[in-house]
Scaffold this motif. Structure first.
Motif, PDB file in Angstrom:
ATOM      1  N   GLY A  72      -5.190 -33.398  25.852  1.00 50.16           N
ATOM      2  CA  GLY A  72      -4.521 -33.752  26.965  1.00 50.16           C
ATOM      3  C   GLY A  72      -4.858 -35.258  27.520  1.00 50.16           C
ATOM      4  N   ALA A  73      -4.073 -35.467  28.497  1.00 48.36           N
ATOM      5  CA  ALA A  73      -4.207 -37.127  28.897  1.00 48.36           C
ATOM      6  C   ALA A  73      -4.967 -36.857  30.469  1.00 48.36           C
ATOM      7  CB  ALA A  73      -3.133 -37.860  28.760  1.00 48.36           C
ATOM      8  N   HIS A  74      -5.826 -37.582  30.852  1.00 44.56           N
ATOM      9  CA  HIS A  74      -6.595 -37.568  32.232  1.00 44.56           C
ATOM     10  C   HIS A  74      -6.673 -38.771  32.932  1.00 44.56           C
ATOM     11  CE1 HIS A  74      -8.159 -33.533  30.600  1.00 44.56           C
ATOM     12  NE2 HIS A  74      -8.363 -34.298  29.452  1.00 44.56           N
ATOM     13  N   ALA A  83      -9.036 -27.366  26.155  1.00 49.12           N
ATOM     14  CA  ALA A  83      -7.889 -27.572  26.848  1.00 49.12           C
ATOM     15  C   ALA A  83      -8.095 -28.834  27.899  1.00 49.12           C
ATOM     16  CB  ALA A  83      -7.202 -26.449  27.408  1.00 49.12           C
ATOM     17  N   ALA A  84      -6.848 -29.313  28.332  1.00 44.66           N
ATOM     18  CA  ALA A  84      -7.015 -30.273  29.500  1.00 44.66           C
ATOM     19  C   ALA A  84      -7.553 -29.742  30.613  1.00 44.66           C
ATOM     20  CB  ALA A  84      -5.498 -30.945  29.550  1.00 44.66           C
ATOM     21  N   THR A  85      -7.230 -28.464  30.970  1.00 47.88           N
ATOM     22  CA  THR A  85      -7.856 -27.668  32.172  1.00 47.88           C
ATOM     23  C   THR A  85      -9.264 -27.565  31.929  1.00 47.88           C
ATOM     24  OG1 THR A  85      -6.817 -25.551  31.162  1.00 47.88           O
ATOM     25  CG2 THR A  85      -5.509 -26.621  32.664  1.00 47.88           C
ATOM     26  N   ALA A  86      -9.675 -27.482  30.795  1.00 46.40           N
ATOM     27  CA  ALA A  86     -10.993 -27.257  30.602  1.00 46.40           C
ATOM     28  C   ALA A  86     -12.286 -28.187  30.874  1.00 46.40           C
ATOM     29  CB  ALA A  86     -11.385 -26.715  29.125  1.00 46.40           C
ATOM     30  N   LEU A  87     -11.466 -29.524  31.061  1.00 52.57           N
ATOM     31  CA  LEU A  87     -12.328 -30.552  31.058  1.00 52.57           C
ATOM     32  C   LEU A  87     -12.352 -31.283  32.516  1.00 52.57           C
ATOM     33  CD1 LEU A  87     -11.155 -32.215  28.126  1.00 52.57           C
ATOM     34  CD2 LEU A  87     -13.375 -31.234  28.237  1.00 52.57           C
ATOM     35  N   PRO A 128     -17.121 -22.285  24.772  1.00 52.52           N
ATOM     36  CA  PRO A 128     -17.285 -23.434  24.082  1.00 52.52           C
ATOM     37  C   PRO A 128     -16.032 -24.283  23.656  1.00 52.52           C
ATOM     38  CG  PRO A 128     -18.081 -21.728  22.857  1.00 52.52           C
ATOM     39  CD  PRO A 128     -17.901 -21.107  24.040  1.00 52.52           C
ATOM     40  N   CYS A 129     -15.930 -25.488  23.466  1.00 55.12           N
ATOM     41  CA  CYS A 129     -14.680 -25.981  23.016  1.00 55.12           C
ATOM     42  C   CYS A 129     -15.069 -27.399  22.187  1.00 55.12           C
ATOM     43  CB  CYS A 129     -13.748 -26.311  24.113  1.00 55.12           C
ATOM     44  SG  CYS A 129     -14.118 -27.330  25.165  1.00 55.12           S
ATOM     45  N   THR A 130     -14.396 -27.943  21.836  1.00 52.89           N
ATOM     46  CA  THR A 130     -14.402 -28.979  20.491  1.00 52.89           C
ATOM     47  C   THR A 130     -13.599 -30.413  21.069  1.00 52.89           C
ATOM     48  OG1 THR A 130     -14.825 -27.556  18.859  1.00 52.89           O
ATOM     49  CG2 THR A 130     -14.286 -29.837  18.237  1.00 52.89           C
ATOM     50  N   THR A 172     -16.745 -33.558  30.675  1.00 49.43           N
ATOM     51  CA  THR A 172     -17.527 -32.339  30.819  1.00 49.43           C
ATOM     52  C   THR A 172     -16.888 -31.069  30.836  1.00 49.43           C
ATOM     53  OG1 THR A 172     -18.769 -33.418  32.459  1.00 49.43           O
ATOM     54  CG2 THR A 172     -19.095 -30.924  32.493  1.00 49.43           C
ATOM     55  N   ASN A 173     -17.265 -29.878  29.957  1.00 53.75           N
ATOM     56  CA  ASN A 173     -16.667 -28.833  29.737  1.00 53.75           C
ATOM     57  C   ASN A 173     -16.925 -27.787  30.976  1.00 53.75           C
ATOM     58  OD1 ASN A 173     -15.536 -26.430  28.921  1.00 53.75           O
ATOM     59  ND2 ASN A 173     -17.037 -25.854  27.070  1.00 53.75           N
TER      60      ASN A 173
END
Length: 228
Positions: A202-204, A89-93, A123-125, A117-118
């Motif tokens: 998401g976009a950052h 998710a965007a909030t996980a990065l 864990p996520c992909t 960075t997670n």
């Protein structure tokens, strides 16, 4: 009187004959029964295919060989058990950027590495090539999309908590001193930030750790996300 005695003798002879016939019949029946009994009795002699001293197994109880059943285990990644790892998710990065060590010659940014960075506890992909747009500080919705040329094949990258992945962006380099110039004749552009997006994550908005993103022609070559 002699006539009577003759009749008695004849009767005795007939009786003796009948008794003899009965004995003969019994013997014949006995022999026949004995013969039938002998024919039904099991033979104790071993057959040619049986080794003396061994017992031939009953085919109905003989063990049968069976091929092992193939089993399949669920694929697990980054510590998951039988559960697919979801897209980050965007909030996980947490997303940062720095100028790449290997970049085209010139006075612009040339190339930058965008690092993901997670920061979540799971864990996520990440997967795919990024979208890229130039933007001013604090204005990610007012941006100028860059034409992205993808480089390399995309594959899922599984990030454990705290792990990192990155993409490399290579720009058309600004040439010359001062404000510089573009070989195409276009005017160089400098963006304080970029808005970088990945499919499903998401976009950052991200700024360089030092300087701005100076480039030409509003085009960029982007690698697929890969483990950092």
């Amino acid at each position: 009187m002699q006539y009577v005695n003759g009749i008695r003798k004849a009767a005795l002879a007939i009786a003796a004959l009948s008794a003899a016939l009965s004995v003969t019949a019994c013997q014949a029946d006995g022999s026949k029964a004995a013969a039938e009994t002998a024919s039904k009795a099991p033979s104790s002699a071993p057959s040619a295919s049986t080794t003396p001293g061994t017992t031939t197994p009953d085919p109905s109880h003989a063990p049968t060989s069976k091929a092992p059943t193939a089993t399949a285990s669920p694929i697990s990644g980054s510590g998951s058990t039988g559960t697919a790892v979801k897209a980050c998710a965007a909030t996980a990065l947490k997303v940062t950027a720095h100028e790449a060590a290997d970049r085209p010659a010139g006075t612009g940014t040339g190339a930058a590495v965008i690092e993901f960075t997670n920061v979540s506890a799971k864990p996520c992909t990440l997967q795919g090539h990024p979208t890229v747009a130039g933007a001013g500080n604090g204005s990610p919705d007012h941006n100028a999309p860059l034409k992205v040329t993808p480089s390399g094949s995309a594959a899922p990258v599984k990030l454990a908590p705290g792990a990192k992945a990155s993409v490399k962006l290579t720009f058309v380099q600004v040439q010359g001193e001062g404000d510089g110039y573009c070989k195409s004749g276009a005017k160089p552009v400098a963006y304080p930030t970029l808005v970088v997006g990945l499919p499903g994550s998401g976009a950052h908005q991200v700024a360089l750790d030092d300087g701005v993103f100076a480039e030409c022609d509003n085009t960029v070559t982007a690698t697929a996300v890969a483990a950092a």
